[in-house]
Design a protein around this motif. Structure first.
Motif, PDB file in Angstrom:
ATOM      1  N   CYS A  42       0.851  -1.203   0.000  1.00 36.22           N
ATOM      2  CA  CYS A  42       0.000   0.000   0.000  1.00 36.22           C
ATOM      3  C   CYS A  42       0.879   1.244   0.000  1.00 36.22           C
ATOM      4  CB  CYS A  42      -0.919  -0.019   1.212  1.00 36.22           C
ATOM      5  SG  CYS A  42      -1.958  -1.507   1.301  1.00 36.22           S
TER       6      CYS A  42
ATOM      7  N   LEU B 293      -1.410  -1.117  -4.104  1.00 37.78           N
ATOM      8  CA  LEU B 293      -2.549  -0.232  -3.850  1.00 37.78           C
ATOM      9  C   LEU B 293      -1.989   1.184  -3.771  1.00 37.78           C
ATOM     10  CD1 LEU B 293      -5.645  -0.376  -3.176  1.00 37.78           C
ATOM     11  CD2 LEU B 293      -4.983  -0.306  -0.764  1.00 37.78           C
TER      12      LEU B 293
ATOM     13  N   CYS C 250      -2.449   5.381  -3.498  1.00 42.20           N
ATOM     14  CA  CYS C 250      -3.330   6.478  -3.071  1.00 42.20           C
ATOM     15  C   CYS C 250      -2.518   7.746  -2.848  1.00 42.20           C
ATOM     16  CB  CYS C 250      -4.084   6.094  -1.801  1.00 42.20           C
ATOM     17  SG  CYS C 250      -5.325   7.333  -1.309  1.00 42.20           S
TER      18      CYS C 250
ATOM     19  N   LEU D  89      -6.430   4.212  -6.221  1.00 44.20           N
ATOM     20  CA  LEU D  89      -7.467   4.893  -5.448  1.00 44.20           C
ATOM     21  C   LEU D  89      -7.471   6.363  -5.833  1.00 44.20           C
ATOM     22  CD1 LEU D  89      -6.911   3.499  -1.820  1.00 44.20           C
ATOM     23  CD2 LEU D  89      -8.254   2.500  -3.681  1.00 44.20           C
TER      24      LEU D  89
ATOM     25  N   ILE E 157     -10.660   2.734  -7.828  1.00 40.26           N
ATOM     26  CA  ILE E 157     -11.694   2.787  -6.797  1.00 40.26           C
ATOM     27  C   ILE E 157     -11.852   4.233  -6.330  1.00 40.26           C
ATOM     28  CG2 ILE E 157     -12.388   1.999  -4.498  1.00 40.26           C
ATOM     29  CD1 ILE E 157     -10.781  -0.540  -4.981  1.00 40.26           C
TER      30      ILE E 157
ATOM     31  N   ILE F 170     -12.654   6.607  -3.737  1.00 42.47           N
ATOM     32  CA  ILE F 170     -12.873   6.827  -2.305  1.00 42.47           C
ATOM     33  C   ILE F 170     -13.285   8.270  -2.020  1.00 42.47           C
ATOM     34  CG2 ILE F 170     -11.289   4.981  -1.638  1.00 42.47           C
ATOM     35  CD1 ILE F 170      -9.280   7.224  -0.828  1.00 42.47           C
TER      36      ILE F 170
ATOM     37  N   ILE G 234     -12.948   0.036  -0.349  1.00 37.92           N
ATOM     38  CA  ILE G 234     -11.992  -0.816  -1.069  1.00 37.92           C
ATOM     39  C   ILE G 234     -12.468  -2.269  -1.043  1.00 37.92           C
ATOM     40  CG2 ILE G 234      -9.633  -1.722  -1.075  1.00 37.92           C
ATOM     41  CD1 ILE G 234      -8.772   0.982   0.187  1.00 37.92           C
TER      42      ILE G 234
END
Length: 245
Positions: free
Chosen positions: A39, A113, A115, A155, A206, A208, A239
């Motif tokens: 992540c 992942l 972000c 994300l 995704i 968020i 998620i």
């Protein structure tokens, strides 16, 4: 705007210009048994190792223990993928690509992942240079993942809780004094860049931002940048709800 460094050559810049072309299947991403998920993100991901990454791990341990999925938190406070730093920041912002290879060399992962975004606009006014820098950063990350055959979930950036941004000074925009329309004019565009990114290793996107924005009152306290525990729980649940098993 202060540039940290020039980090992408003309070839990569030309490539990112075509990254929104093509057609890929971005349905729910399937996690498989025994996979390791790395992540990557800024302070929202890091969160003192007590945020959405750890909540995801708890959720998988409880609801899908048979999958034996492992999440590793590689978040770092203040970090960007754009390579930009605002003038008022105490020193250059950390830049993911200065540590990414070392992380991947030491930590074999199956899925990434991603972000970023809240810091990448350096809390100022929108500009094409700003959007290009973020787009190149995202594309460069995906190219790194392509080189190592690591599938990637992108994300969107979370929102900036605008209800806390009244009576802002126009002297110098920074994390301490964000541009009042930073969320709608910068982070919304970054969200579009993520959701529209077409790349063989952008295997899922995704959103968020949407649930966090809708539930700002419950998901943010006085800090407009960092979600509270409710916000992190909502990120983790969003998620989880966008994955298949």
């Amino acid at each position: 705007m202060m540039k940290r460094r020039q980090f992408i050559n003309r070839t990569a810049l030309a490539a990112v210009g075509t990254s929104l072309m093509g057609c890929f299947d971005h349905s729910k991403f399937e996690l498989k048994k025994n996979q390791v998920v790395g992540c990557f993100g800024d302070s929202i991901t890091y969160s003192g190792y007590n945020g959405y990454v750890e909540m995801l791990q708890e959720k998988f341990n409880k609801e899908k223990p048979e999958l034996n999925i492992k999440f590793i938190n590689f978040g770092k406070s203040s970090e960007t993928v754009s390579g930009l730093t605002e003038e008022d920041h105490p020193g250059p912002r950390p830049y993911l690509f200065e540590r990414l290879d070392e992380i991947l060399d030491k930590n074999p992962i199956d899925v990434a992942l991603f972000c970023y975004g809240i810091n990448d606009g350096i809390y100022g006014k929108p500009s094409e240079e700003l959007f290009r820098s973020f787009k190149i950063g995202v594309y460069s990350f995906l190219e790194k993942m392509r080189q190592r055959d690591i599938k990637t979930i992108l994300l969107t950036p979370p929102p900036l809780a605008e209800r806390h941004l009244e009576n802002q000074s126009t002297a110098s925009y920074s994390y301490k004094n964000p541009y009042p329309k930073y969320d709608t004019e910068v982070l919304e565009k970054f969200t579009d860049i993520i959701l529209e990114m077409q790349h063989p290793y952008a295997n899922a996107e995704i959103n968020i931002r949407k649930p966090l924005f809708k539930n700002q009152k419950e998901c943010y306290d006085k800090d407009p940048v960092h979600p509270n525990k409710n916000g992190h729980r909502l990120i983790a649940d969003t998620i989880f709800g966008n994955l298949s098993f």
